[in-house]
Design a protein around this motif. Structure first.
Motif, PDB file in Angstrom:
ATOM      1  N   UNK A  86     -16.780  37.968  -1.376  1.00  0.00           N
ATOM      2  CA  UNK A  86     -17.147  38.737  -0.181  1.00  0.00           C
ATOM      3  C   UNK A  86     -15.954  38.981   0.745  1.00  0.00           C
ATOM      4  N   UNK A  87     -15.104  37.980   0.902  1.00  0.00           N
ATOM      5  CA  UNK A  87     -13.992  38.107   1.855  1.00  0.00           C
ATOM      6  C   UNK A  87     -12.857  37.171   1.463  1.00  0.00           C
ATOM      7  N   UNK A  88     -11.653  37.573   1.865  1.00  0.00           N
ATOM      8  CA  UNK A  88     -10.443  36.815   1.545  1.00  0.00           C
ATOM      9  C   UNK A  88      -9.505  36.894   2.745  1.00  0.00           C
ATOM     10  N   UNK A 131      -6.661  30.058  -3.685  1.00  0.00           N
ATOM     11  CA  UNK A 131      -6.125  30.549  -4.950  1.00  0.00           C
ATOM     12  C   UNK A 131      -4.632  30.812  -4.796  1.00  0.00           C
ATOM     13  N   UNK A 132      -3.876  30.389  -5.799  1.00  0.00           N
ATOM     14  CA  UNK A 132      -2.418  30.472  -5.763  1.00  0.00           C
ATOM     15  C   UNK A 132      -1.959  31.713  -6.511  1.00  0.00           C
ATOM     16  N   UNK A 133      -1.065  32.467  -5.898  1.00  0.00           N
ATOM     17  CA  UNK A 133      -0.544  33.691  -6.508  1.00  0.00           C
ATOM     18  C   UNK A 133       0.972  33.600  -6.641  1.00  0.00           C
ATOM     19  N   UNK A 134       1.468  33.669  -7.850  1.00  0.00           N
ATOM     20  CA  UNK A 134       2.906  33.802  -8.059  1.00  0.00           C
ATOM     21  C   UNK A 134       3.198  35.290  -8.270  1.00  0.00           C
ATOM     22  N   UNK A 135       2.934  36.051  -7.259  1.00  0.00           N
ATOM     23  CA  UNK A 135       3.135  37.498  -7.248  1.00  0.00           C
ATOM     24  C   UNK A 135       3.086  37.941  -5.803  1.00  0.00           C
ATOM     25  N   UNK A 136       3.462  39.190  -5.538  1.00  0.00           N
ATOM     26  CA  UNK A 136       3.458  39.629  -4.145  1.00  0.00           C
ATOM     27  C   UNK A 136       4.046  40.999  -3.961  1.00  0.00           C
ATOM     28  N   UNK A 137       5.116  41.092  -3.142  1.00  0.00           N
ATOM     29  CA  UNK A 137       5.644  42.384  -2.738  1.00  0.00           C
ATOM     30  C   UNK A 137       6.098  43.240  -3.917  1.00  0.00           C
ATOM     31  N   UNK A 138       6.832  42.664  -4.829  1.00  0.00           N
ATOM     32  CA  UNK A 138       7.347  43.468  -5.943  1.00  0.00           C
ATOM     33  C   UNK A 138       6.205  44.024  -6.791  1.00  0.00           C
ATOM     34  N   UNK A 139       5.219  43.178  -7.064  1.00  0.00           N
ATOM     35  CA  UNK A 139       4.081  43.638  -7.844  1.00  0.00           C
ATOM     36  C   UNK A 139       3.304  44.719  -7.097  1.00  0.00           C
ATOM     37  N   UNK A 162      -2.710  32.218 -10.290  1.00  0.00           N
ATOM     38  CA  UNK A 162      -4.156  32.282 -10.440  1.00  0.00           C
ATOM     39  C   UNK A 162      -4.857  30.941 -10.368  1.00  0.00           C
ATOM     40  N   UNK A 163      -4.103  29.855 -10.162  1.00  0.00           N
ATOM     41  CA  UNK A 163      -4.699  28.518 -10.102  1.00  0.00           C
ATOM     42  C   UNK A 163      -5.576  28.358  -8.860  1.00  0.00           C
ATOM     43  N   UNK A 164      -6.726  27.711  -9.025  1.00  0.00           N
ATOM     44  CA  UNK A 164      -7.600  27.365  -7.903  1.00  0.00           C
ATOM     45  C   UNK A 164      -7.323  25.940  -7.465  1.00  0.00           C
ATOM     46  N   UNK A 165      -7.227  25.720  -6.160  1.00  0.00           N
ATOM     47  CA  UNK A 165      -7.088  24.377  -5.613  1.00  0.00           C
ATOM     48  C   UNK A 165      -8.180  24.153  -4.583  1.00  0.00           C
ATOM     49  N   UNK A 199     -11.626  38.050  -7.501  1.00  0.00           N
ATOM     50  CA  UNK A 199     -12.628  38.238  -8.532  1.00  0.00           C
ATOM     51  C   UNK A 199     -13.855  38.975  -8.006  1.00  0.00           C
ATOM     52  N   UNK A 200     -14.619  39.517  -8.943  1.00  0.00           N
ATOM     53  CA  UNK A 200     -15.900  40.116  -8.594  1.00  0.00           C
ATOM     54  C   UNK A 200     -16.814  39.035  -8.030  1.00  0.00           C
TER      55      UNK A 200
END
Length: 441
Positions: free
Chosen positions: A234-236, A407-415, A350-353, A230-231
């Motif tokens: 600063x770092x991930x 943050x959880x991502x159900x996406x990756x290489x294919x996307x 996109x879920x936050x834990x 998100x905007x």
């Protein structure tokens, strides 16, 4: 990824008939008619059905001469005394045919054959930076089963992968795909017979796979997860826990942000360890706390050899820093955390834990016996012996880069592949559709 309404009525179609009734003006004495057979009611009923309304001779006679429309369309001739013109039969409870996809929407395909899974996506471009999936396939094939011990892909594992790839080949053949990229990762990179397997895939499934290096794999994972940063961030630290390797990228977005997140990678590493290889070495069915800590320590030692792990500096300790995980491990944790009775990507991606929530989920999984993990709908038999190995890799990452949020991502290489292919073609550039249509003319 967006999921907009696809297709629509063609531009410049025929105008609707006007809704103003014919013969408007002072009321005249109407002739006696049979109930429900009046021309006005019949016209209104036809308008609701979307058909054009024509003036019949009987309608004209019933209106005052000064109010009759000029040159009204002539009705379709029918035999005298016959009822209304017969309409073609229509099957009950049938929906109108779906409109075809727009001709200026090119199809793109991405396939990822990993150590554990075979996955395919076919998509069309959407709004800038987004796309809509029109077909997908995913199957756990465990291509890397036994690879760590023997250094070769087993016959059974290759058989499973080839069968899955045949399904992918059929899906690709059924569509007019503009561009595609079909990749293989760690299992094929490291296996002694990896090239032999690729030759067999091309012969039996008709698919030519490309083995990508670890740097490319890390970049594609970052590209696929860009929309989840998100905007104001600063770092991930983005990580992709795979079956045979784990990719980690340090991303600095504290300055001017480029639309392609991969341009902000300041350091990356690829650990030659994943859920399949780690579970085979330490055991995945019966995992005690001591076994789990041994797995964490093994991964931790590998991370200590990553010399650029402090490249983010103070940014990694600020409030605008977080972890971003893309793998079956983190999506499984998220599903268990949400208590889903059936895995739902829309709720997971996109879920936050919070840190405490991740701690609680790892402790909970460690407390379960193998059969309890199998029984959970977000884990199942395919992942029950791998999920704790994945949790150990996650825990090692968290100890090097402590973060309050994941943050959880159900996406990756294919996307990531799809995003890069579409960006290279300029499908989100202004005027692209017009230029594409002119090129086909």
């Amino acid at each position: 990824m967006e999921d907009p309404e696809f297709g629509g009525p063609p531009a410049g179609g025929p105008p609707r008939e006007p809704d103003a009734p014919f013969g408007a003006g002072p009321a005249a004495a109407a002739p006696v008619q049979e109930p429900g057979a009046g021309p006005g009611k019949r016209r209104r009923r036809k308008r609701r059905r979307g058909r054009k309304v024509f003036v019949r001779a009987s309608d004209a006679h019933s209106a005052p001469p000064a109010q009759q429309p000029v040159e009204a369309p002539r009705p379709v001739p029918r035999a005298e005394g016959a009822g209304p013109a017969a309409q073609p039969p229509r099957a009950a409870n049938t929906a109108p045919p779906r409109r075809p996809a727009r001709s200026d929407q090119p199809l793109y395909a991405a396939l990822d054959l990993g150590t554990n899974n075979c996955r395919l996506l076919v998509a069309v471009p959407g709004r800038p930076g987004q796309f809509r999936v029109v077909d997908a396939f995913s199957r756990i094939v465990r291509l890397g089963e036994g690879l760590a011990a023997h250094g070769r892909l087993s016959d059974a594992a290759m058989d499973r992968a080839v069968e899955a790839l045949k399904v992918c080949a059929d899906k690709l053949a059924a569509r007019d795909v503009r561009r595609r990229r079909l990749i293989a990762t760690e299992a094929c990179r490291t296996a002694e017979n990896g090239n032999e397997f690729l030759a067999r895939v091309e012969k039996e499934a008709g698919i030519a796979l490309e083995i990508i290096d670890r740097e490319t794999e890390a970049r594609l994972a970052v590209s696929g997860c860009g929309p989840l940063v998100e905007r104001g961030t600063d770092a991930v630290v983005l990580f992709d826990i795979g079956g045979g390797s784990s990719e980690i990228a340090l991303i600095d977005v504290s300055r001017h942000r480029n639309p392609r997140l991969a341009h902000h990678i300041v350091a990356w590493t690829s650990l030659p360890v994943g859920v399949v290889s780690l579970a085979e070495r330490f055991g995945g069915r019966q995992v005690t706390r001591a076994t789990f800590e041994a797995m964490v320590a093994d991964v931790g030692q590998r991370l200590q050899r990553f010399e650029q792990r402090e490249k983010l500096g103070a940014l990694a300790h600020g409030t605008r820093f977080h972890l971003l995980g893309t793998s079956g491990t983190v999506t499984t944790l998220a599903g268990v955390h949400l208590g889903l009775e059936r895995y739902d990507r829309r709720r997971v991606d996109g879920l936050w834990m919070r840190q405490a929530e991740v701690d609680a989920m790892i402790a909970r999984l460690l407390s379960w016996e193998f059969d309890e993990r199998v029984a959970n709908p977000c884990i199942g038999a395919d992942r029950a012996d791998l999920v704790l190995a994945g949790c150990a890799i996650l825990e090692a990452i968290r100890r090097v880069w402590p973060a309050e949020r994941l943050r959880v991502a159900d996406r990756g290489l294919r996307e990531g592949i799809l995003s890069e292919l579409m960006a290279e073609d300029g499908v989100w550039a202004r005027g692209w559709r017009r230029r594409a249509q002119e090129g086909r003319a």
